[in-house]
Design a protein around this motif. Structure first.
Motif, short mmCIF file in Angstrom:
data_model
loop_
_atom_site.label_atom_id
_atom_site.label_comp_id
_atom_site.label_asym_id
_atom_site.label_seq_id
_atom_site.Cartn_x
_atom_site.Cartn_y
_atom_site.Cartn_z
N SER A 97 0.83 -1.21 0.00
CA SER A 97 0.00 0.00 0.00
C SER A 97 0.87 1.26 0.00
CB SER A 97 -0.93 0.01 1.21
OG SER A 97 -1.85 -1.05 1.12
N PHE A 100 -0.66 4.59 -0.06
CA PHE A 100 -1.16 5.18 1.20
C PHE A 100 -0.03 5.70 2.07
CE2 PHE A 100 -4.96 2.03 1.22
CZ PHE A 100 -5.78 2.96 0.60
N TYR A 101 0.98 4.80 2.26
CA TYR A 101 1.97 5.07 3.31
C TYR A 101 3.32 5.54 2.78
CZ TYR A 101 -1.49 2.26 5.72
OH TYR A 101 -2.67 1.79 6.23
N PHE A 110 2.31 7.74 9.13
CA PHE A 110 2.25 6.54 9.97
C PHE A 110 3.41 5.59 9.70
CE2 PHE A 110 -2.62 7.08 9.58
CZ PHE A 110 -2.63 7.97 10.65
N ALA A 118 -2.66 7.37 17.26
CA ALA A 118 -3.24 8.18 16.18
C ALA A 118 -4.45 7.48 15.57
CB ALA A 118 -2.19 8.45 15.11
N LEU A 119 -4.33 6.18 15.36
CA LEU A 119 -5.45 5.43 14.75
C LEU A 119 -6.63 5.36 15.71
CD1 LEU A 119 -3.51 2.59 12.94
CD2 LEU A 119 -4.69 4.51 11.87
N MET A 122 -8.20 8.63 15.63
CA MET A 122 -8.40 9.13 14.26
C MET A 122 -7.75 10.52 14.13
SD MET A 122 -9.92 6.70 12.68
CE MET A 122 -10.69 7.28 11.18
N PHE A 124 -4.27 13.00 13.18
CA PHE A 124 -3.04 13.18 12.40
C PHE A 124 -2.02 14.02 13.17
CE2 PHE A 124 -6.07 12.70 8.68
CZ PHE A 124 -5.67 11.41 8.39
N TRP A 147 -8.87 -1.36 13.60
CA TRP A 147 -7.69 -1.16 12.74
C TRP A 147 -6.79 -2.38 12.79
CZ3 TRP A 147 -7.53 2.05 8.99
CH2 TRP A 147 -8.14 3.30 9.07
N LYS A 150 -8.14 -5.10 10.73
CA LYS A 150 -7.97 -4.82 9.31
C LYS A 150 -6.53 -5.14 8.88
CE LYS A 150 -8.14 -1.09 5.92
NZ LYS A 150 -9.13 -1.42 4.91
N TYR A 155 -2.33 -7.35 5.87
CA TYR A 155 -0.87 -7.30 5.78
C TYR A 155 -0.20 -8.45 6.54
CZ TYR A 155 -2.03 -2.53 4.36
OH TYR A 155 -2.58 -1.45 3.72
C1 HEM Z 1 -11.78 13.06 5.75
C2 HEM Z 1 -11.58 11.93 6.35
C3 HEM Z 1 -11.07 10.70 5.67
C4 HEM Z 1 -11.38 10.19 4.47
C5 HEM Z 1 -12.33 10.74 3.41
C6 HEM Z 1 -10.62 8.97 4.31
C7 HEM Z 1 -10.67 8.14 3.23
C8 HEM Z 1 -9.99 6.97 3.09
C9 HEM Z 1 -10.07 6.08 1.96
C10 HEM Z 1 -10.96 6.28 0.74
C11 HEM Z 1 -9.25 5.05 2.18
C12 HEM Z 1 -8.99 3.87 1.27
C13 HEM Z 1 -9.77 2.68 1.78
C14 HEM Z 1 -9.40 1.42 1.02
O1 HEM Z 1 -9.32 1.45 -0.21
O2 HEM Z 1 -9.18 0.39 1.67
C15 HEM Z 1 -8.62 5.28 3.46
C16 HEM Z 1 -7.70 4.47 4.03
C17 HEM Z 1 -7.10 4.68 5.24
N1 HEM Z 1 -7.43 5.67 6.14
FE1 HEM Z 1 -8.62 7.24 5.78
N2 HEM Z 1 -9.88 8.77 5.43
C18 HEM Z 1 -10.11 9.80 6.29
C19 HEM Z 1 -9.60 10.01 7.53
C20 HEM Z 1 -8.69 9.19 8.13
C21 HEM Z 1 -8.14 9.38 9.46
C22 HEM Z 1 -8.49 10.53 10.40
C23 HEM Z 1 -7.27 8.34 9.67
C24 HEM Z 1 -6.44 8.03 10.89
C25 HEM Z 1 -5.89 8.95 11.64
C26 HEM Z 1 -7.30 7.50 8.49
C27 HEM Z 1 -6.56 6.38 8.32
C28 HEM Z 1 -6.58 5.57 7.21
C29 HEM Z 1 -5.68 4.45 7.01
C30 HEM Z 1 -4.60 3.95 7.97
C31 HEM Z 1 -6.01 3.90 5.77
C32 HEM Z 1 -5.33 2.77 5.04
C33 HEM Z 1 -5.84 1.41 5.47
C34 HEM Z 1 -5.11 0.34 4.69
O3 HEM Z 1 -3.88 0.20 4.81
O4 HEM Z 1 -5.79 -0.38 3.97
N3 HEM Z 1 -8.17 8.03 7.59
N4 HEM Z 1 -9.09 6.45 3.98
#
Ligand code: HEM
Length: 176
Positions: A97, A100-101, A110, A118-119, A122, A124, A147, A150, A155
């Motif tokens: 990923s 993402f990271y 992260f 942080a997770l 929620m 940052f 989390w 997941k 992973y």
């Molecule tokens: C406006 C707020 C947010 C939106 C619209 C958003 C949207 C998304 C989307 C669309 C994904 C992809 C999901 C996937 O395809 O599996 C994602 C993944 C993720 N989000 Fe967010 N997110 C938001 C806020 C946050 C916050 C506040 C955190 C943590 C502090 C967070 C942590 C994560 C993490 C760690 C992943 C990746 C998970 C993985 O590795 O599959 N997100 N987010």
């Protein structure tokens, strides 16, 4: 002039359109083509991206017990290192990923960290980038568990965080 007449006659003969309509439609088709193809990545760029991903994406390798400081370099800045992230002291290989990271990704902060707090919150906030989950509420701990579930599913777990690398016996009591 004769050539012009021949061409316009041919257009009318073959398309049934007036030359003006023919050129207008052609111009619109070019514009639509440019617009639509602009929405896609050029084939060469796509191949370059793919090659780069193949270069960096390797099978997860077990890393064993390491400290939070030792985890830091695995934040994606070195393409020869896997991209790692920890939750509740368990280290996961999140290289697949990278979008993402990896550097520039929305969750790059992260990488190379235990992001438990942080997770759970929620958040940052840089100050929440820690494995310290003291004082969290039941619902925040539940968020963290979601989390964790997941990550367990998605992973490969490649190691665990320890406070001191040398004190192996003490470390083992701290894992899980
Ligand atoms: C406006 C707020 C947010 C939106 C619209 C958003 C949207 C998304 C989307 C669309 C994904 C992809 C999901 C996937 O395809 O599996 C994602 C993944 C993720 N989000 Fe967010 N997110 C938001 C806020 C946050 C916050 C506040 C955190 C943590 C502090 C967070 C942590 C994560 C993490 C760690 C992943 C990746 C998970 C993985 O590795 O599959 N997100 N987010």
């Amino acid at each position: 002039m004769e050539l012009y007449t021949t061409v316009t006659d041919a257009i009318t003969y073959y398309t049934g359109l007036s030359p003006a309509a023919f050129f207008t439609i052609s111009a619109m088709m070019v514009l639509v083509y440019k617009f639509v193809s602009g929405m896609f990545v050029a084939a060469d760029d796509y191949m370059a991206v793919k090659r780069e991903q193949q270069f960096t994406l390797r099978e997860p390798v077990q890393i064993g017990s390491i400290t939070e400081d030792e985890l830091r370099p695995y934040d994606g800045s070195d393409p020869n290192k896997p991209l790692l992230m920890a939750i509740k002291g368990k280290i996961y290989d999140v290289s697949r990923s990278r979008m993402f990271y990896g550097p520039g990704g929305p969750y790059a902060l992260f990488a190379g960290r235990d992001a438990s707090r942080a997770l759970a919150l929620m958040s940052f906030e840089p100050s929440d980038l820690t494995g310290n989950i003291d004082g969290l509420s039941a619902s925040e701990l539940e968020v963290l568990e979601d989390w964790e579930a997941k990550f367990e599913e998605k992973y490969v777990k490649v190691g665990q965080l320890v406070s001191e690398r040398t004190s192996v016996v003490e470390d083992e009591t701290k894992v899980d």
